[in-house]
Design a protein around this motif. Structure first.
Motif, short mmCIF file in Angstrom:
data_model
loop_
_atom_site.label_atom_id
_atom_site.label_comp_id
_atom_site.label_asym_id
_atom_site.label_seq_id
_atom_site.Cartn_x
_atom_site.Cartn_y
_atom_site.Cartn_z
N ASP A 93 -10.23 1.34 6.40
CA ASP A 93 -10.82 0.98 5.16
C ASP A 93 -10.29 1.56 3.88
OD1 ASP A 93 -12.67 0.28 7.11
OD2 ASP A 93 -13.97 1.82 6.90
N ASP A 94 -9.61 2.53 3.88
CA ASP A 94 -8.99 3.17 2.61
C ASP A 94 -7.73 2.06 2.36
OD1 ASP A 94 -10.87 5.04 2.97
OD2 ASP A 94 -9.62 6.67 3.38
N ILE A 95 -6.87 1.76 3.59
CA ILE A 95 -5.91 0.93 3.06
C ILE A 95 -6.07 -0.54 2.39
CG2 ILE A 95 -3.86 -0.16 4.19
CD1 ILE A 95 -3.42 2.33 6.09
N LEU A 96 -7.11 -1.14 3.37
CA LEU A 96 -7.53 -2.42 2.77
C LEU A 96 -8.16 -2.21 1.35
CD1 LEU A 96 -8.74 -3.59 6.35
CD2 LEU A 96 -6.93 -4.51 4.88
N GLY B 6 2.55 -1.19 4.16
CA GLY B 6 3.36 -0.19 3.68
C GLY B 6 3.50 0.92 4.87
N ILE B 7 4.28 0.30 5.98
CA ILE B 7 4.63 1.35 6.81
C ILE B 7 5.68 2.12 6.29
CG2 ILE B 7 5.83 1.36 9.16
CD1 ILE B 7 2.89 -0.02 9.31
N GLY B 8 5.40 3.43 6.54
CA GLY B 8 6.28 4.40 6.40
C GLY B 8 5.99 5.08 4.95
N PHE B 9 5.12 4.64 4.17
CA PHE B 9 4.71 5.21 2.92
C PHE B 9 3.16 5.92 2.93
CE2 PHE B 9 7.93 2.11 2.36
CZ PHE B 9 8.60 2.49 1.08
N GLY B 10 3.02 6.92 2.75
CA GLY B 10 1.92 7.53 2.89
C GLY B 10 0.92 7.57 4.10
N LYS B 11 1.88 7.59 5.05
CA LYS B 11 1.23 7.51 6.53
C LYS B 11 2.28 8.29 7.38
CE LYS B 11 -0.09 3.03 5.39
NZ LYS B 11 0.62 2.96 4.26
N ASN B 12 1.69 9.20 8.44
CA ASN B 12 2.63 9.85 9.51
C ASN B 12 2.72 8.99 10.67
OD1 ASN B 12 0.27 10.07 11.08
ND2 ASN B 12 -0.29 11.90 10.06
N HIS C 221 0.87 -1.14 0.07
CA HIS C 221 -0.11 -0.04 0.17
C HIS C 221 0.66 1.26 0.10
CE1 HIS C 221 -2.15 3.39 2.02
NE2 HIS C 221 -3.20 3.18 1.18
N ASN C 222 0.70 2.10 -0.87
CA ASN C 222 1.13 3.27 -1.05
C ASN C 222 0.27 4.41 -1.48
OD1 ASN C 222 3.33 5.23 -0.81
ND2 ASN C 222 4.69 3.99 -2.24
N GLN C 223 0.69 5.63 -1.27
CA GLN C 223 -0.19 6.83 -1.82
C GLN C 223 0.77 7.99 -1.47
OE1 GLN C 223 -3.89 6.78 0.65
NE2 GLN C 223 -2.98 8.86 1.45
N LYS C 224 0.24 9.20 -2.10
CA LYS C 224 0.75 10.48 -1.96
C LYS C 224 0.32 11.21 -1.02
CE LYS C 224 2.47 10.76 -6.66
NZ LYS C 224 2.51 11.35 -7.95
N GLY C 225 0.92 11.65 0.34
CA GLY C 225 0.06 12.27 1.12
C GLY C 225 -0.44 11.55 2.15
N ALA C 226 -0.83 11.93 3.26
CA ALA C 226 -1.33 10.90 4.34
C ALA C 226 -2.92 11.27 4.77
CB ALA C 226 -0.42 11.17 5.42
N GLU C 227 -3.59 11.71 3.62
CA GLU C 227 -5.08 12.00 4.13
C GLU C 227 -5.86 10.76 3.78
OE1 GLU C 227 -6.10 14.94 5.14
OE2 GLU C 227 -3.87 15.58 5.20
#
Length: 391
Positions: free
Chosen positions: A275-278, A303-309, A263-269
Motif C-alpha cells: 500500500d505504501d509503495i503504490l 524500485g527493487i533494492g531501494f528502501g527495501k531489505n 519508488h525509493n525511500q530512506k530506510g525500510a520501514e
C-alpha cells in the motif's frame, strides 16, 4: 477436467469461443469468467456500509472491519470480491450514491480497466517508438562512475563507454541508460558539476552514434535539462521526483520524452508495504501530471533494492502484477542486485543466473521493460520468456 486461469476479458472470450459459444454468448459471459479482489482503504463508515450492501446485492462479497457492525469505528478498509460483471454493475449503482461513492466508482473503474492492460501501447521517445506489449523492452545499463556496485570504473573512459554502448545495442539493447552517479547504498553523492562532466559528453556522442533511445539516470533537474538539450530521449529518476522539485517541469517541456518514476525511500520501514509503495508512486505520478508531463510518457519502477531489505524485495517481486493497477508501463531493475547475492550467496560477478530468474519471473508478472547489465544473456532470456508469455 482441468482448471483454467482467466485474468482478462481477452482470455475469457478465447476460452468461451473454444467451446463453441456463439458470439452473443461470448460477449455476455466473458465478464462473468473473471474474478477480482479489490482493496479500498479508509472508507468512511456510512460509505462502507452502503458499499458492502451494494456489492452483496450484485452477488459479490465485501469484507469490512468488525467494528462496522457495532459502529465503533469511523472508517474501515473494504475488500471487494466478485466477477468483472458484478463490479461493472456495482459501478453503475455507485455513480448515483452519496458519501463519496460516486468518486470511488470512477477510481474503481480505472483500476479494473488497468488490470485489462496498459493504456500505453507504444512509448514514443523523440522519434523512436518502443512497442509495449508486443515484446519486452531491454534497457542496457551504462554506468560512467568509478564506484557503482557492479561495474564501477569499467566504462569511466568516454571512448570505452561509447564502444560498450554500441556493443549492447548489437546484442539486443533497445535503450541505453547512462548513469553518472552511483545509487548503491552508502554511495557518496556526486556534485552537480561532476555529474554533468561525466554525462553530457557521453550523451552528445551516443545520440549521434547509436540508433536506440538514450536514457539518463539522474535525480537532478539540471542534469536532465542539459541532457535533453543535447538530445537525450528518456529521463530515469530514481527518486520519483522527490529529490529535486524542478525535475517534473524540466521533462514536461517535451511532448515526447518518457519519465521513469522509481519508488525509493530512506530506510525500510513501512506500514502496509505494498500500500505504501503504490501510494508513493501515485504521489509521484500526480506530481508529474500536475507539472504537465503527459500520462502516456510515464513509466513506473517498483524500485527493487531501494528502501527495501531482501525479504521486502522478494515480496515486491512476488506481487509485481499489482503495479498494473496503476495503469502505466512497468520497468523492472534487478540486475546483479544484492537480493540475488543474498539468496545465492554469490558476488556481483556471478549473479547472471539469478538475474535471469528475476527477469523471466518479472515478464510473467507483466513488466514491460527490464533494466540489465548482461545484454547477450538477458536478450535470450527475454526472447524465450516472451515466446511463452506474450502468445
Amino acid at each position: 477436467m482441468r482448471a483454467i486461469k482467466i485474468d482478462c476479458i481477452e482470455k475469457a472470450k478465447r476460452e468461451l469461443s473454444l467451446i463453441g459459444a456463439d458470439v452473443s454468448g461470448v460477449n455476455i459471459m466473458s465478464a462473468k469468467a473473471i474474478h477480482r479482489v479489490i482493496r479500498v482503504e479508509n472508507v468512511p463508515i456510512k460509505a462502507a456500509i452502503m458499499l458492502k450492501q451494494e456489492m452483496l446485492s450484485k452477488g459479490g462479497e465485501a469484507a469490512v472491519s468488525w467494528g462496522v457492525g457495532n459502529l465503533s469505528v469511523d472508517a474501515t478498509d473494504v475488500l471487494l470480491m466478485g466477477t468483472a460483471k458484478q463490479f461493472n454493475e456495482l459501478n453503475k449503482k455507485l455513480k448515483a450514491q452519496p458519501f463519496g461513492l460516486s468518486k470511488l466508482a470512477d477510481v474503481l473503474r480505472g483500476t479494473l480497466n488497468n488490470l485489462e492492460g496498459n493504456k500505453c501501447k507504444g512509448l514514443i521517445c523523440r522519434g523512436h517508438c518502443l512497442p509495449l506489449g508486443e515484446r519486452t523492452i531491454i534497457m542496457g545499463i551504462l554506468n560512467i562512475t568509478p564506484d557503482s556496485f557492479s561495474d564501477g570504473g569499467s566504462f569511466f573512459d568516454l571512448d570505452t563507454a561509447v564502444e560498450h554502448a554500441r556493443e549492447m545495442v548489437e546484442l539486443g539493447a533497445d535503450i541505453i541508460d547512462i548513469g553518472g552517479e552511483s545509487t548503491r547504498p552508502k554511495a557518496e553523492p556526486v556534485p552537480l558539476d561532476v555529474e554533468l562532466e561525466r554525462v553530457i559528453p557521453l550523451v552528445k556522442r551516443l545520440v549521434q552514434g547509436i540508433d536506440v533511445p538514450v536514457s539518463v539516470d539522474t535525480y537532478k533537474a539540471e542534469v536532465a535539462r542539459q541532457a535533453l538539450e543535447e538530445g537525450a530521449h528518456i529521463i530515469n529518476d530514481v527518486w520519483g521526483l522527490r529529490a529535486d522539485p524542478d525535475m517534473a517541469g524540466v521533462v514536461a517541456r517535451y511532448e515526447d520524452v518518457p519519465l521513469i518514476l522509481m519508488h525509493n525511500q530512506k530506510g525500510a520501514e513501512y506500514g502496509i508495504m505494498m500500500d505504501d509503495i503504490l501510494g508513493a508512486l501515485l504521489e509521484s505520478i500526480d506530481m508529474a501530471i500536475r507539472a504537465g508531463v503527459r500520462e502516456e510518457n510515464i513509466v513506473v519502477d517498483p524500485g527493487i533494492g531501494f528502501g527495501k531489505n531482501t525479504d521486502q524485495n522478494l515480496e515486491v517481486m512476488n506481487r509485481l502484477w499489482e503495479f498494473k493497477t496503476l495503469g502505466y508501463p512497468v520497468l523492472l531493475g534487478t540486475s546483479r542486485k544484492s537480493m540475488i547475492g543474498n539468496i545465492l550467496n554469490l558476488p556481483v560477478t556471478e549473479r547472471v543466473e539469478g538475474t535471469a530468474a528475476t527477469v523471466a519471473f518479472g515478464i510473467a508478472q507483466g513488466v514491460d521493460i527490464v533494466r540489465v547489465h548482461d545484454i547477450k544473456e538477458m536478450a535470450r532470456v527475454v526472447k524465450m520468456t516472451d515466446a511463452m508469455v506474450r502468445r
